[in-house]
Write a protein that holds these residues in place. Structure first.
Motif, PDB file in Angstrom:
ATOM      1  N   UNK A 236       0.828  -1.203   0.000  1.00 31.20           N
ATOM      2  CA  UNK A 236       0.000   0.000   0.000  1.00 31.20           C
ATOM      3  C   UNK A 236       0.862   1.253   0.000  1.00 31.20           C
ATOM      4  N   UNK A 237       1.956   1.235   0.752  1.00 32.67           N
ATOM      5  CA  UNK A 237       2.856   2.390   0.790  1.00 32.67           C
ATOM      6  C   UNK A 237       3.478   2.624  -0.575  1.00 32.67           C
ATOM      7  N   UNK A 238       3.879   1.535  -1.237  1.00 31.07           N
ATOM      8  CA  UNK A 238       4.466   1.673  -2.569  1.00 31.07           C
ATOM      9  C   UNK A 238       3.440   2.198  -3.567  1.00 31.07           C
ATOM     10  N   UNK A 239       2.217   1.696  -3.483  1.00 24.25           N
ATOM     11  CA  UNK A 239       1.180   2.135  -4.417  1.00 24.25           C
ATOM     12  C   UNK A 239       0.782   3.593  -4.202  1.00 24.25           C
ATOM     13  N   UNK A 240       1.086   4.130  -3.029  1.00 29.44           N
ATOM     14  CA  UNK A 240       0.717   5.524  -2.752  1.00 29.44           C
ATOM     15  C   UNK A 240       1.702   6.522  -3.345  1.00 29.44           C
TER      16      UNK A 240
END
Length: 265
Positions: A236-240
């Motif tokens: 999720x952090x990477x996708x943000x």
């Protein structure tokens, strides 16, 4: 975790959750030592001495903060300069997990600041508290650009701007009156902005989740990250991440995770 007050149990649980998101797999005796630290059954100095003995280290006195730019790595290695003089990554990781877990636990057991008091200076102080036993540069913004798995974080010169955007996001939220949906969005907006800033050379994840816990203390909910896996959080952090290094990150990928992690008091 028998024998703990609800506050102590929550502090231990969230400390372990934050460290597990970074890859720690504590042994039962290490968990037991954290529980003893929470209840006052062991002093911090004794706790740290045990962790040092396990890693083959001797606690070093705190040194002066770095005043001028200098390399972060031990000469001839890929190991971060540390207070214990370790040149071996596995040794450093062992002591880092144990030492920062103690400081995270202490932070959880202290009264959280009012949300309006959370600013860039407070964030730097959080990092200094959690990582000061391990790194001499704890509490200072990084002086080198960073990438992780091919993804670039904000350039060094943009860190103050992103931290200011974190301050704006905190100030724009009425923390005492938010419902679960608005709270999840607000926390996600704060975290992804902080995460893209990546203000520290090491320790951004644990500092960021501690920040979220402190903000949540001003609300009618508690944040419980124990059910979130490292793969979910990292994904999720990477996708943000924004498309451009100086762009705006998206809170959307983190909202479902945070919504599920918010528990009414």
């Amino acid at each position: 975790m028998t024998g703990l007050t609800p506050t102590q149990a929550h502090a231990v649980r969230q400390t372990l959750a934050a460290e597990r998101l970074e890859g720690w797999r504590p042994r039962p005796d290490q968990v037991a030592d954290l529980v003893a630290l929470a209840t006052g059954g062991v002093e911090h100095a004794d706790y740290l001495a045990r962790r040092c003995a396990e890693a083959g280290a001797v606690p070093a006195a705190r040194r002066r903060r770095l005043a001028l730019p200098r390399p972060y790595l031990v000469t001839g290695t890929s190991v971060l300069r540390n207070r214990f003089g370790f040149r071996d990554q596995s040794q450093l990781r062992e002591i880092e997990f144990g030492a920062t877990a103690a400081r995270l636990l202490q932070a959880h057991l202290r009264p959280a600041p009012q949300a309006r008091a959370v600013d860039a200076e407070h964030i730097l102080a959080l990092h200094g508290l959690v990582f000061g036993d391990v790194f001499g540069w704890a509490g200072q913004t990084r002086i080198v650009d960073m990438t992780k798995n091919g993804d670039a974080f904000a350039p060094v010169q943009s860190i103050p701007r992103y931290l200011r955007e974190v301050e704006i996001a905190v100030a724009a939220t009425d923390w005492q009156r938010v419902d679960r949906g608005k709270l999840a969005y607000a926390l996600a907006a704060v975290y992804v902005t902080f995460n893209h800033a990546h203000p520290f050379r090491e320790g951004n994840g644990r500092t960021g989740t501690l920040l979220l816990h402190q903000l949540t203390e001003s609300t009618g909910y508690r944040l419980d990250l124990a059910g979130v896996t490292a793969a979910e959080w990292v994904g999720a952090s990477r996708d943000s991440a924004p498309f451009r290094r100086t762009g705006a990150p998206s809170p959307r990928p983190l909202i479902p995770l945070l919504t599920g992690a918010l528990v009414p008091r």
